[in-house]
Motif scaffolding. Structure first.
Motif, PDB file in Angstrom:
ATOM      1  N   ALA A 139       0.827  -1.207   0.000  1.00 52.29           N
ATOM      2  CA  ALA A 139       0.000   0.000   0.000  1.00 52.29           C
ATOM      3  C   ALA A 139       0.864   1.261   0.000  1.00 52.29           C
ATOM      4  CB  ALA A 139      -0.933  -0.006   1.210  1.00 52.29           C
ATOM      5  N   ILE A 140       1.963   1.242   0.758  1.00 57.52           N
ATOM      6  CA  ILE A 140       2.855   2.406   0.803  1.00 57.52           C
ATOM      7  C   ILE A 140       3.535   2.615  -0.545  1.00 57.52           C
ATOM      8  CG2 ILE A 140       5.027   3.227   1.789  1.00 57.52           C
ATOM      9  CD1 ILE A 140       4.106   1.994   4.453  1.00 57.52           C
ATOM     10  N   ALA A 141       3.993   1.527  -1.176  1.00 59.58           N
ATOM     11  CA  ALA A 141       4.658   1.649  -2.470  1.00 59.58           C
ATOM     12  C   ALA A 141       3.708   2.210  -3.525  1.00 59.58           C
ATOM     13  CB  ALA A 141       5.198   0.287  -2.907  1.00 59.58           C
ATOM     14  N   VAL A 142       2.487   1.669  -3.567  1.00 62.34           N
ATOM     15  CA  VAL A 142       1.501   2.166  -4.526  1.00 62.34           C
ATOM     16  C   VAL A 142       1.124   3.604  -4.189  1.00 62.34           C
ATOM     17  CG1 VAL A 142      -0.843   1.869  -5.400  1.00 62.34           C
ATOM     18  CG2 VAL A 142       0.616  -0.129  -5.036  1.00 62.34           C
ATOM     19  N   GLY A 143       0.923   3.887  -2.903  1.00 62.43           N
ATOM     20  CA  GLY A 143       0.540   5.234  -2.496  1.00 62.43           C
ATOM     21  C   GLY A 143       1.592   6.266  -2.851  1.00 62.43           C
ATOM     22  N   ALA A 144       2.861   5.964  -2.551  1.00 68.35           N
ATOM     23  CA  ALA A 144       3.931   6.902  -2.879  1.00 68.35           C
ATOM     24  C   ALA A 144       4.059   7.083  -4.390  1.00 68.35           C
ATOM     25  CB  ALA A 144       5.252   6.411  -2.292  1.00 68.35           C
ATOM     26  N   GLY A 145       3.881   5.989  -5.147  1.00 67.10           N
ATOM     27  CA  GLY A 145       3.949   6.098  -6.601  1.00 67.10           C
ATOM     28  C   GLY A 145       2.848   6.970  -7.177  1.00 67.10           C
TER      29      GLY A 145
END
Length: 339
Positions: A126-132
């Motif tokens: 979720a963090i990786a997708v959110g930051a992207g």
């Protein structure tokens, strides 16, 4: 079977064998991109792009450790690298669960509870997708009209992601999911500090991977200035949407399609497609190299920590998350019935 077979078969040999098999599969699937990269680009361009990718993976490991520690199970650098890099090869297999499954099994040897590994895997995704999505939304004006016309809806994902990453909201969702799989609720809640730090580190990951794309674009004759923001924003958008696409091995197809559209303003369609294919080939090569190095760091089964006895009450019988790292604030109690 228990742990009997691990006494006869070194864990190092098992992990290395799995890594080699999955690595060979990943290289086979991306062989054309690797070959074309060596044919089209100078070696120094490939070298710089590979170095940037490896640096990005190093920062990604730091982000992964931050999230795991925030959930109450900090790990030293070497065991964390072994778990993280080896399990990352699971993304090249069909389905989107193998990376998390691999992390759960490898982290178990370091006495990290499975529920913590499962929660961490979901939170890291979720963090990786959110930051992207955050990076791509900020750079959307520089990605061209066609990119905005096709992927404007990514802007709508941003508030949903921010709500989902709110610690109390995420904890409620995580507890519900853990009950469904008959696991105990979380002992340690994620914090804003931990999630914020992880988001910042993941932003650096997207920057480094975008610079990798930019180096390849410039190596193919692209204009350096206009292509810089398009490379960073396009790769962040394509990679994050590919990660969120359940069922696609490493976001196959979707990641390249988004990147080609984002680079269409600075490169011809043919060269943009070549950049996308080269990016995947470089990523595979970097994943394989760091996974093999990490696999050879794996300890033998005899060196693995032995689970603490559960018959007598003692500090060793406390929940692992609490014992390895004190909780951030008062104890967390799930609002639902115990699993």
């Amino acid at each position: 079977m228990g742990r009997g077979w691990t006494k006869a078969v070194p864990l190092k040999a098992v992990v290395v064998a799995v890594v080699v098999l999955v690595a060979a599969y990943a290289i086979h699937r991306n062989w054309n991109a690797l070959v074309r990269g060596f044919e089209e680009l100078p070696l120094w361009v490939l070298g710089v792009a590979l170095l940037l990718t490896v640096l990005a993976q190093g920062v990604a490991l730091l982000m992964w450790r931050v999230v795991l520690a925030d959930l109450g199970s900090p790990l030293p650098l070497v065991p964390a690298a072994r778990i993280f890099y080896v399990s990352q090869l699971g993304k090249y297999l069909p389905g989107s669960v193998w990376t998390i499954v691999g992390q759960m099994e490898l982290a178990r040897a370091e006495r990290v509870p499975r529920r913590t590994s499962l929660t961490q895997g979901v939170l890291v995704l979720a963090i990786a997708v959110g930051a992207g999505v955050m990076v791509s939304v900020l750079l959307m004006p520089f990605l061209g009209q066609e990119t905005f016309a096709r992927y404007w809806w990514a802007v709508l994902l941003l508030p949903l992601i921010l709500v989902a990453l709110h610690p109390p909201v995420f904890a409620k969702v995580a507890d519900t999911g853990l009950r469904l799989v008959r696991r105990e609720p979380l002992e340690v809640l994620p914090t804003w500090r931990g999630i914020g730090t992880a988001l910042a580190l993941q932003g650096v990951v997207w920057l480094l991977l975008g610079l990798q794309i930019w180096v390849v674009v410039v190596g193919l004759g692209g204009d350096p200035l206009p292509s810089l923001l398009a490379s960073v924003g396009g790769y962040a958008l394509g990679f994050s949407l590919g990660m969120a696409a359940i069922g696609l091995p490493a976001g196959a197809g979707l990641r390249e399609a988004v990147l080609v559209v984002a680079l269409s303003g600075v490169l011809s369609p043919g060269l943009a497609l070549l950049v996308a294919l080269l990016a995947r080939g470089i990523a595979v090569l970097a994943d394989v190299v760091v996974a093999l190095v990490a696999a050879f760091l794996t300890r033998r089964a005899g060196d693995l920590p032995t689970p603490a006895p559960t018959s007598a009450p003692s500090p060793a019988n406390e929940p692992l998350g609490r014992r390895l790292c004190p909780p951030h604030g008062p104890p967390h109690h799930s609002s639902g019935p115990p699993a």
